[in-house]
Design a protein around this motif. Structure first.
Motif, short mmCIF file in Angstrom:
data_model
loop_
_atom_site.label_atom_id
_atom_site.label_comp_id
_atom_site.label_asym_id
_atom_site.label_seq_id
_atom_site.Cartn_x
_atom_site.Cartn_y
_atom_site.Cartn_z
N PRO A 1 8.60 9.81 7.55
CA PRO A 1 9.68 9.17 6.79
C PRO A 1 10.85 8.78 7.68
CG PRO A 1 9.70 11.54 6.42
CD PRO A 1 8.48 11.23 7.23
N ARG A 2 11.42 7.63 7.40
CA ARG A 2 12.62 7.18 8.09
C ARG A 2 13.78 7.18 7.12
NH1 ARG A 2 9.54 2.99 9.86
NH2 ARG A 2 8.66 3.13 7.79
N LEU A 3 14.93 7.62 7.59
CA LEU A 3 16.17 7.56 6.82
C LEU A 3 17.08 6.55 7.50
CD1 LEU A 3 18.24 8.52 4.73
CD2 LEU A 3 18.80 10.40 6.27
N ILE B 1 9.50 3.09 -0.64
CA ILE B 1 10.85 2.60 -0.39
C ILE B 1 11.78 3.26 -1.42
CG2 ILE B 1 12.34 0.56 -0.26
CD1 ILE B 1 10.02 0.59 1.81
N ILE B 2 12.78 3.98 -0.92
CA ILE B 2 13.76 4.66 -1.78
C ILE B 2 15.14 4.18 -1.37
CG2 ILE B 2 14.75 6.87 -2.49
CD1 ILE B 2 12.07 8.17 -1.60
N GLU C 1 0.84 -1.19 0.00
CA GLU C 1 0.00 0.00 0.00
C GLU C 1 0.88 1.24 0.00
OE1 GLU C 1 -2.95 1.94 3.23
OE2 GLU C 1 -3.15 -0.21 2.88
N ARG C 2 0.50 2.23 -0.81
CA ARG C 2 1.28 3.47 -0.91
C ARG C 2 0.52 4.63 -0.29
NH1 ARG C 2 4.85 0.45 -1.31
NH2 ARG C 2 5.93 -0.07 -3.19
N ALA C 3 1.22 5.49 0.39
CA ALA C 3 0.61 6.66 1.02
C ALA C 3 0.39 7.75 -0.01
CB ALA C 3 1.52 7.17 2.13
N SER C 4 -0.70 8.49 0.12
CA SER C 4 -0.95 9.64 -0.74
C SER C 4 -0.39 10.88 -0.08
CB SER C 4 -2.45 9.82 -0.97
OG SER C 4 -2.95 8.78 -1.74
N HIS C 5 0.12 11.78 -0.88
CA HIS C 5 0.62 13.05 -0.38
C HIS C 5 -0.58 13.86 0.09
CE1 HIS C 5 2.62 16.94 -0.23
NE2 HIS C 5 3.76 16.30 -0.33
N LEU D 1 10.35 -4.15 5.13
CA LEU D 1 10.13 -3.02 4.21
C LEU D 1 8.77 -3.14 3.53
CD1 LEU D 1 13.70 -2.70 2.69
CD2 LEU D 1 12.57 -1.07 4.24
N ALA D 2 8.39 -4.36 3.18
CA ALA D 2 7.12 -4.59 2.49
C ALA D 2 5.91 -4.24 3.36
CB ALA D 2 7.03 -6.04 2.03
N ARG D 3 6.06 -4.24 4.68
CA ARG D 3 4.91 -3.98 5.55
C ARG D 3 4.90 -2.55 6.12
NH1 ARG D 3 7.75 -7.98 8.65
NH2 ARG D 3 8.92 -6.97 10.33
N GLN D 4 5.87 -1.74 5.78
CA GLN D 4 5.93 -0.39 6.33
C GLN D 4 4.82 0.49 5.77
OE1 GLN D 4 8.39 0.44 8.86
NE2 GLN D 4 8.31 -1.78 8.67
N LYS D 5 4.25 1.34 6.62
CA LYS D 5 3.22 2.29 6.22
C LYS D 5 3.83 3.65 5.87
CE LYS D 5 -0.17 0.07 9.22
NZ LYS D 5 0.72 -0.79 10.00
N SER D 6 4.90 4.01 6.55
CA SER D 6 5.57 5.29 6.29
C SER D 6 6.78 5.05 5.40
CB SER D 6 6.04 5.91 7.61
OG SER D 6 4.95 6.25 8.42
N PRO D 7 7.14 6.07 4.61
CA PRO D 7 8.27 5.91 3.68
C PRO D 7 9.59 5.61 4.39
CG PRO D 7 6.99 7.87 3.14
CD PRO D 7 6.48 7.37 4.46
N VAL D 8 10.46 4.88 3.68
CA VAL D 8 11.80 4.56 4.15
C VAL D 8 12.78 4.94 3.04
CG1 VAL D 8 13.36 2.77 5.00
CG2 VAL D 8 10.90 2.61 5.49
N VAL D 9 13.74 5.79 3.39
CA VAL D 9 14.84 6.15 2.48
C VAL D 9 16.08 5.47 3.04
CG1 VAL D 9 16.18 8.03 1.47
CG2 VAL D 9 13.75 8.40 2.03
N MET D 10 16.73 4.66 2.23
CA MET D 10 17.90 3.91 2.70
C MET D 10 19.14 4.31 1.91
SD MET D 10 16.12 0.22 3.01
CE MET D 10 15.23 0.59 1.51
#
Length: 185
Positions: free
Chosen positions: A91-93, A16-17, A2-6, A122-131
């Motif tokens: 978002p998490r970095l 996931i970035i 599921e993807r979050a809307s802005h 990563l597949a279950r995260q609701k908030s974005p993750v930048v790695m």
């Protein structure tokens, strides 16, 4: 996934970035800018260990460079737990997968199940993750078995994370190049 809307405009945010590149390529600075551009509380998940004066100085420089407005979670080996505990806040970095893998290997842990658990998390995260992750396989073949094992493991880890990432960017000399994902608006 599921993807979050802005919140403004309804566009779909990347979940996931992955930002990769060589040492001192500017990948951390670029990843921080990407995380700053996402809505919500910013969480910095640090995988480094401050085991000596040089590493303590590097960590202090990173903290000063990114400035205020970040909550920091130290997770040298429990990256999956840190992601799960911080999900939903914003978002998490994660800086960086390379040090996380190194920490696992130095502790004698089997990195492959840890990588599989990371991909599942990563597949279950609701908030974005930048790695952030280093691209270590572009140089000479290391002259010892441990260094070769690390180089190979890092390449495989990067491939697994890139496969599920919405966006992958490769940073060279401070310039990001889009490898995967939509073109920037």
């Amino acid at each position: 996934m599921e993807r979050a809307s802005h919140p403004q405009g309804g566009t779909v945010l990347p979940q996931i970035i992955l930002v990769t590149g060589g040492a001192r390529s500017g990948k951390s600075r670029h990843a921080e800018a990407r995380a700053r551009g996402l809505p919500g509380e910013r969480v910095y998940i640090a995988t480094a260990r401050a085991d000596d004066d040089e590493m303590r100085a590097r960590i202090a420089r990173h903290i000063a460079d990114r400035g205020d407005g970040w909550t920091t979670i130290e997770a040298p080996v429990d990256l999956v737990g840190a992601l799960d505990r911080s999900d939903g806040r914003g978002p998490r970095l994660v800086d960086c997968l390379t040090l996380w893998l190194s920490n696992l290997m130095l502790e004698g842990r089997d990195w492959e199940p840890e990588a599989a658990a990371l991909v599942a998390a990563l597949a279950r995260q609701k908030s974005p993750v930048v790695m952030v992750s280093n691209e270590v396989g572009m140089g000479i073949v290391p002259d010892n078995a441990l260094a070769r094992a690390f180089r190979d493991a890092q390449g495989w880890l990067n491939q697994r994370v890139a496969a599920i990432a919405d966006e992958v960017e490769f940073v060279v000399a401070g310039l990001p190049m889009r490898v995967k994902g939509p073109s920037p608006a």
